[in-house]
Every structure is written in C-alpha cells, then in structure tokens.
Write an enzyme that holds these catalytic residues in place. Structure first.
Site, PDB file in Angstrom:
ATOM      1  NE  ARG A  38     -39.074  72.354  40.403  1.00  0.00           N
ATOM      2  CZ  ARG A  38     -40.078  73.144  40.363  1.00  0.00           C
ATOM      3  NH1 ARG A  38     -40.353  73.833  41.239  1.00  0.00           N
ATOM      4  NH2 ARG A  38     -40.738  72.830  38.905  1.00  0.00           N
TER       5      ARG A  38
ATOM      6  NE  ARG B 290     -42.336  70.457  46.727  1.00  0.00           N
ATOM      7  CZ  ARG B 290     -42.053  71.725  46.108  1.00  0.00           C
ATOM      8  NH1 ARG B 290     -42.317  72.827  46.732  1.00  0.00           N
ATOM      9  NH2 ARG B 290     -41.458  71.992  44.745  1.00  0.00           N
TER      10      ARG B 290
ATOM     11  NE  ARG C  46     -44.993  70.757  42.269  1.00  0.00           N
ATOM     12  CZ  ARG C  46     -44.780  71.722  42.694  1.00  0.00           C
ATOM     13  NH1 ARG C  46     -45.190  72.383  43.923  1.00  0.00           N
ATOM     14  NH2 ARG C  46     -43.481  72.217  42.198  1.00  0.00           N
TER      15      ARG C  46
END
Ligand SMILES: Nc1nc2c(ncn2[C@@H]2O[C@H](COP(=O)(O)OP(=O)(O)O)[C@@H](O)[C@H]2O)c(=O)[nH]1
Ligand SMILES: Nc1ncnc2c1ncn2[C@@H]1O[C@H](COP(=O)(O)OP(=O)(O)O)[C@@H](O)[C@H]1O
Length: 196
Positions: free
Chosen positions: A148, A137, A44
């Site tokens: 997730r 996020r 990321r």
C-alpha cells in the site's frame, strides 16, 4: 431527477477516504449512495458483504468482467477490485449522488466513460503520517502495508499531474478536510435537497 454528477474519491490507501465519505453520508441522509465495488480481498472485521464491498472470488470476478458487467477493474495490492455497472446504476436509479471509491487506475478508466464525475483526490499530509495511520488502523499485514505504501508513492505522483483531479484535498486536520469536501460538493447536495 437527472443531471446529478457522481463523485469519484481517490487517493492512497489510508489517506482517509472512507472516514470522510462515511461522515458525509451520515450527515446527508438520502443524498448520497455508495457504489459498492467488488473485491477479492478478505473482509475486515466489521465490514459487511453487499454494503462495504461485494466480496467475491477471482474466478467469479473474471467471469463477470468477461461478460461485460464491469465499468472498470484493477489489481491493487495483490487483489482484484472493480465497479460493476449495476453498482452505479442502482444508485443513479434512486436519484442519489453516486460516490465511487477507486484507485488511480480506476480514475483513468472512468475517464474513458460518459459518467462525468467530479474527481477528488484525498491525500495524506506526508508519507510518514500515512504510514502511521495505516499501522494504527491495524487492518494490514506487514506485506500488504508495504504494498500500500508503494502504491501510495505512485498515487501521490500521479495526483499532481494536471487534469487528473478537479480538486486535491490534503487530509491533515479531519474537520478542515471535511469542510473542504462539503464545500466542493455543495452545489450537487443543493440539487438533491431542492428536489425533495
Ligand atoms: N479501480 C478500483 N479501485 C477500487 C475499487 N474499490 C476500491 N478500490 C481501491 O482499492 C484500494 C484498496 O481498497 P481497500 O482494500 O478497501 O483498502 P483501504 O483503501 O486501505 O481501505 C483503494 O485505493 C480503493 O480506492 C474499485 O471498484 N475499482
Ligand atoms: N485527518 C485525520 N487525522 C488522523 N487520523 C485520520 C484522519 N483521517 C483518517 N484518519 C484515520 O486514518 C486511518 C485511515 O483512514 P481511512 O478512512 O480508513 O482511509 P482510506 O479509506 O483512504 O484507506 C483510519 O484509522 C482513520 O481513522
């Protein structure tokens, strides 16, 4: 110095493990060392190879696993993750408390080793709040976000089973959750500080 127990932090993606752990490490310099896992997922923005993860390929990781280089490994949300023996040994050799951030599969595998860590589960207050935190996020695609959340449901169920975790911390208010985490680790932190 020997006898420092490692710490396993587990819990759903987005529960706040990294946030709590980074704060703990920052406020206790020279006390904790992070076991840097391998993963096949993409980095990321802001993540550093060798610091957050060892970013690798599936082929290279499978090769390492077949060579017996890993304590445990798991498939999560379409990617491979694993803890190498070297990752943990590096931290222990520096006489630091080793922190491992692993999913529930990793927890079960680590229980079969002689690491003897303190098992801590970080849980969100609710699924809705977890989803909001993950969306805010802005690290996931819709597909990986849904995977997730599905994994989170399984994690939340398993974390309630007796004997899996020593402690379950509900990360509602960050300050309160952080204080709880520090309290649990106080004894180990003292051991490192007294040895200095
Ligand atoms: N079994 C195992 N799980 C890991 C390892 N490293 C990270 N994980 C878990 O993989 C999941 C996804 O991690 P990541 O992609 O960094 O996403 P995030 O948890 O949402 O920040 C989390 O539940 C981590 O705890 C590892 O070495 N072994
Ligand atoms: N107690 C909290 N209240 C509100 N937001 C939080 C709290 N704890 C963590 N967050 C936020 O939720 C998101 C997920 O936290 P993160 O530490 O990345 O989770 P994990 O490492 O478990 O995947 C981050 O954007 C973080 O800033």
């Amino acid at each position: 110095m020997s006898g420092l127990r490692p710490v396993v932090l587990s819990g759903p993606s987005g529960a706040g493990k990294s946030t709590l752990m980074k704060r703990l490490m920052k406020e206790h310099e020279g006390v904790f060392g992070f076991s840097v896992s391998h993963t096949t997922r993409n980095p990321r923005p802001g993540e550093e190879d060798g610091k957050d993860y060892h970013f690798t390929t599936r082929e290279a990781m499978e090769e390492g696993i077949s060579q017996g280089e890993f304590i445990e490994n798991a498939e999560f949300s379409g990617n491979m993750y694993g803890t190498s023996k070297a990752a943990v040994e590096d931290v222990l050799a520096r006489n630091l408390i080793c922190i491992l951030d692993v999913d529930i599969q990793g927890v079960r595998r680590i229980k079969e080793t002689d690491l003897n860590p303190i098992y801590i589960s970080i849980q969100p207050p609710s699924m809705d709040i977890l989803e909001k935190r993950l969306r805010d996020r802005q690290t996931e695609t819709e597909e990986s976000l849904l995977k997730r959340l599905e994994a989170a449901r399984i994690d939340m169920e398993h974390s309630k089973e007796p004997g899996v975790f020593d402690v379950v911390i509900i990360n509602d208010d960050l300050e309160r959750a952080y204080e709880e985490l520090k309290d649990i680790l106080n004894e180990e932190i003292q051991k490192v500080q007294e040895a200095k």
